[in-house]
Write a protein that holds these residues in place. Structure first.
Motif, PDB file in Angstrom:
ATOM      1  N   ASN A 181      -8.740   3.149   2.323  1.00  0.00           N
ATOM      2  CA  ASN A 181      -7.864   2.450   1.392  1.00  0.00           C
ATOM      3  C   ASN A 181      -8.087   2.845  -0.062  1.00  0.00           C
ATOM      4  O   ASN A 181      -7.723   2.131  -0.971  1.00  0.00           O
ATOM      5  CB  ASN A 181      -8.042   0.938   1.535  1.00  0.00           C
ATOM      6  CG  ASN A 181      -9.461   0.507   1.269  1.00  0.00           C
ATOM      7  OD1 ASN A 181     -10.363   1.333   1.262  1.00  0.00           O
ATOM      8  ND2 ASN A 181      -9.657  -0.788   1.062  1.00  0.00           N
ATOM      9  N   PRO A 216      -3.989   1.931   4.814  1.00  0.00           N
ATOM     10  CA  PRO A 216      -4.069   0.569   4.247  1.00  0.00           C
ATOM     11  C   PRO A 216      -5.249  -0.191   4.832  1.00  0.00           C
ATOM     12  O   PRO A 216      -5.842   0.233   5.832  1.00  0.00           O
ATOM     13  CB  PRO A 216      -2.737  -0.053   4.685  1.00  0.00           C
ATOM     14  CG  PRO A 216      -2.378   0.668   5.946  1.00  0.00           C
ATOM     15  CD  PRO A 216      -2.849   2.081   5.744  1.00  0.00           C
ATOM     16  N   PHE A 231       0.828  -1.204   0.000  1.00  0.00           N
ATOM     17  CA  PHE A 231       0.000   0.000   0.000  1.00  0.00           C
ATOM     18  C   PHE A 231       0.869   1.264   0.000  1.00  0.00           C
ATOM     19  O   PHE A 231       1.824   1.384   0.773  1.00  0.00           O
ATOM     20  CB  PHE A 231      -0.900   0.011   1.235  1.00  0.00           C
ATOM     21  CG  PHE A 231      -1.820   1.197   1.289  1.00  0.00           C
ATOM     22  CD1 PHE A 231      -3.001   1.216   0.581  1.00  0.00           C
ATOM     23  CD2 PHE A 231      -1.484   2.307   2.047  1.00  0.00           C
ATOM     24  CE1 PHE A 231      -3.843   2.303   0.622  1.00  0.00           C
ATOM     25  CE2 PHE A 231      -2.316   3.411   2.092  1.00  0.00           C
ATOM     26  CZ  PHE A 231      -3.501   3.411   1.373  1.00  0.00           C
TER      27      PHE A 231
END
Length: 801
Positions: free
Chosen positions: A267, A529, A223
């Motif tokens: 995210n 993330p 991420f």
């Protein structure tokens, strides 16, 4: 007239049957009166034999290897053995089944697939031909037992359940035994720290579950956070102050409303943040532009929303709730729920259903009356005045067992353990909630315009608590008389995420009203993330075969295609922890290097083994097993699919071995010695654990011997030379062979396994550099036998060759 034999799953269940049927006589392993004999299993009394029982050991050898595989017995050829720890009770049961005193038999084990299997294994082994009926109940109350005895099922009605039980057992054996040996022989090693093999355990459900956690970890590792800014402004209106957040174009309001929740999830990537995310320069421009300026209320939209009561608990949703609220593990919840069931406090807990059947409606008032105790008494008195709950969120199609609810027995909460009390309270409140109306809110969305820029403000007002009054979800909700506009809870805050509350204080406002911008601030944020799984999260992912599904009713459609069953999932997670694939830190699950390397290996280098890490494919297998249970598919057809998959994977491993040889994976991490709640709970069944540990150690010893790489033949007796902790010795030491080459440093160098292998095969090692003489000088030399049979070595230098 002969007697009726009732076979219970465990002694506590047998005692409840005896109490209801007035059976008071006691025998050795059974209870009896003039009509009934009640005996019991102690879990599975039989277990499947190990693969070696189907092998010619003299031909294939004891050491694990792909050359010994596959071992795939036909359904009729699977062998069982009696568990040593329960042999005496097995003999009691067999004697009773064969007794001429018994005319009829009733299977009274737990009313699920595993309960049916543990009885069926014995019934088929004994080949009993007596008339058989099935007792099918959802609680151990006297009323439920009596009703069940009056509605006994015929043997044919549970035939599919028995077949599915065998299918689960045989498929798990085929996958586990074949692939664990295959993977371990190729990717396993000897763990010198633990002094036991680093076994690469593979399971039909275990491995795809591990893949879910590993893939989530990879998402976190890969991420890339994106920085962005938000602008928030404080406004002053006639009736008071409020805050708004900058948005882009109000003419796209409908589209933004639909995208809002997605846009601000932590995210999301840059392309999804353009509507609400700002770069620093643009944010500073907006803040400077509106600060201290006059504006107006562009629009006000108010509407009422209703939040219905949650569905009743099944085992998964109960575990998720208990994990989130109390930090309880999946195994802990299952054991506690089973204990409550055996105490007649709740209905059968191993259920995957959130609904009740229509025929339970007349009985619900009795369940309700049993709860007329504190602190539930006032709610019960209110509920009895209402109509019976008949909506589809309560009365709907059920599976083998309905949702978990309190029984009709009066429970004394003070007699429950701490964990039992917590779980029972959650189940009671969820059950009472179905009698109460939805929680009602008024939501208001205000758009404020300043200098051509727009700010959105959301307000939320609680109108009626409804069912939330029971569930303790209203800690910051004040139901007393107060101004209509006030603070409501942010969804983000309710879910424990960082960030500002989405719902804010709102004064009384009107369309077109003038306002003044008091200040405008820039808030720097970044995307986050995905979160790691908790045990509760992982259970939901297993149930939905890895698919993210939030809607409760939609989740019901995916049931039956998940990983494992509600009864087996907690044990799968425990196995992953015990076998060194996962670690738990606080409440989140982390994959170990061993776990990550295994999934990476399968995904990148073993295409045929992909089904081992596919949640959807394994979920499909679970679905097909349910088809066996319903009589819609033959067990033989299901097993053919299982066997074909295993053969393909083993053939792939053999090709890999030919091309690349052995490749040991990372070792499992050393576990912390600190006591956990799991350790404490195990202390309650220490004797059972000790027996299990003893057996595990015996198996580990056998596997350790089998897994050590053979380095060559013994010069003294011809046996196999393997590496030990202190040297390289012969496997025939128990027969008297004394050959050993110790790992004592020779001029500062210790002989490695590769060097020992060369020494045994060629009579000398490759050139070894880095020896140090007594005078401190470095030199290089070969090691050769001075006398092989006595394991004496000497140096050989280049000039000697």
């Amino acid at each position: 007239m002969g007697k009726i034999l009732i076979v219970a799953e465990k002694p506590s269940q047998a005692r409840e049957y005896a109490k209801t049927l007035d059976v008071k006589g006691k025998g050795d392993g059974f209870l009896h009166n003039e009509h009934y004999i009640i005996t019991w299993c102690i879990g599975h009394l039989l277990e499947l034999d190990r693969p070696e029982e189907y092998m010619d050991i003299e031909k294939v050898g004891k050491r694990w290897g792909l050359h010994r595989l596959p071992v795939l017995p036909q359904i009729q050829n699977f062998k069982h053995q009696v568990k040593a720890s329960t042999r005496s009770q097995y003999q009691v049961l067999v004697k009773l089944l064969k007794s001429s005193e018994i005319d009829h038999v009733i299977c009274g084990t737990d009313a699920d697939r595993e309960g049916q299997l543990l009885f069926q294994e014995i019934w088929d082994t004994v080949q009993c031909q007596k008339p058989l009926k099935r007792l099918w109940i959802s609680s151990l109350t006297g009323e439920a037992i009596r009703e069940g005895m009056n509605k006994l099922q015929r043997e044919e009605e549970v035939k599919g359940l028995a077949q599915a039980g065998y299918g689960r057992s045989y498929a798990d054996w085929d996958f586990g035994m074949n692939l664990t040996e295959g993977f371990t022989s190729l990717f396993g090693s000897f763990d010198p720290v633990r002094k036991k093999p680093n076994v690469i355990s593979i399971g039909r459900v275990q491995t795809p579950t591990l893949a879910l956690v590993v893939e989530r970890e990879w998402e976190i590792e890969q991420f890339n956070p994106i920085q962005y800014c938000e602008v928030e402004a404080d406004f002053e209106a006639n009736a008071g102050c409020y805050t708004g957040k900058w948005i882009d174009d109000p003419t796209k309001q409908e589209m933004q409303e639909e995208k809002y929740e997605l846009d601000m999830k932590p995210n999301q990537q840059a392309s999804e943040l353009t509507e609400h995310g700002l770069d620093r320069i643009r944010a500073e421009e907006i803040a400077a532009k509106v600060k201290g300026k006059q504006g107006s209320i562009y629009s006000i939209e108010a509407k009422e929303i209703q939040e219905p009561h949650p569905l009743l608990f099944d085992l998964t949703s109960l575990t998720v709730a208990a994990s989130k609220r109390f930090g309880m593990s999946a195994e802990q919840v299952l054991k506690t729920a089973q204990s409550l069931y055996e105490k007649k406090a709740i209905t059968y807990p191993r259920t995957d259903c959130n609904f009740l059947p229509p025929d339970i409606l007349p009985k619900l008032p009795a369940h309700l009356q049993a709860l007329r105790i504190e602190p539930y008494k006032a709610w019960v008195e209110e509920a009895v005045k209402k109509d019976l709950p008949k909506g589809k969120r309560v009365i709907n199609q059920i599976t083998a067992h309905h949702a978990i609810i309190p029984t009709t027995e009066r429970v004394s909460p003070e007699k429950l353990s701490l964990d039992e009390g917590k779980l029972w309270d959650m189940i009671v409140r969820r059950f009472l909630g179905i009698w109460f109306p939805p929680a009602r809110y008024e939501t208001t969305v205000v758009l404020t315009q300043v200098e051509g820029e727009y700010f959105r403000t959301r307000g939320k007002v609680l109108l009626e608590l409804g069912w939330k009054d029971l569930l303790g979800d209203t800690a910051d909700e004040d139901t007393s008389n107060q101004p209509k506009r006030r603070r409501g809870k942010s969804k983000k805050r309710e879910e424990g995420e960082d960030g500002e509350a989405d719902f804010v204080d709102l004064p009384i406002l009107s369309n077109g009203e003038s306002i003044k911008t008091l200040k405008a601030v820039i808030k720097e944020k970044e995307t986050k993330p995905p979160k790691r799984y908790t045990q509760g999260d992982l259970l939901k992912a297993m149930e939905n075969a890895g698919k993210k599904v939030e809607d409760e009713l939609l989740q019901q459609q995916l049931k039956g295609k998940g990983l494992g069953t509600v009864a087996t999932r907690p044990a799968i997670i425990e196995n992953l922890l015990d076998r060194g694939y996962l670690l738990q830190e606080h409440r989140t699950l982390h994959p170990t290097e061993k776990g990550k390397e295994l999934i990476r290996l399968i995904k990148e280098e073993l295409p045929k083994a992909q089904l081992l890490v596919s949640a959807e494919m394994t979920g499909q297998m679970e679905y097909e097993l349910s088809q066996v249970e319903q009589g819609k598919q033959e067990l033989t057809n299901y097993m053919v699919q299982v066997e074909n998959a295993i053969r393909e994977i083993l053939n792939e491993l053999k090709v890999f071995q030919s091309a690349f040889g052995k490749r040991p994976l990372a070792l499992a991490p050393v576990k912390s010695k600190s006591k956990t709640s799991k350790t404490k709970s195990r202390n309650n069944s220490s004797s059972k654990t000790e027996l299990k540990d003893q057996k595990a150690k015996q198996e580990e010893a056998v596997q350790a011997q089998a897994l050590r790489e053979v380095l060559g033949s013994c010069p003294l007796c011809g046996g196999e030379i393997v590496e030990g902790n202190k040297g390289y010795g012969c496997m025939n030491y128990r027969q008297g062979c004394s050959f050993v080459v110790w790992k004592t440093p020779i001029c500062g160098k210790v002989l490695t396994p590769a060097q020992m292998k060369k020494l045994l095969s060629k009579g000398k090692t490759d050139l070894i550099k880095g020896f140090r003489s007594k005078t401190g000088k470095n030199f290089s030399a070969y090691l050769v036998w001075q006398e092989a049979r006595s394991s004496q070595l000497k140096f050989m230098f280049d000039k000697d060759t």
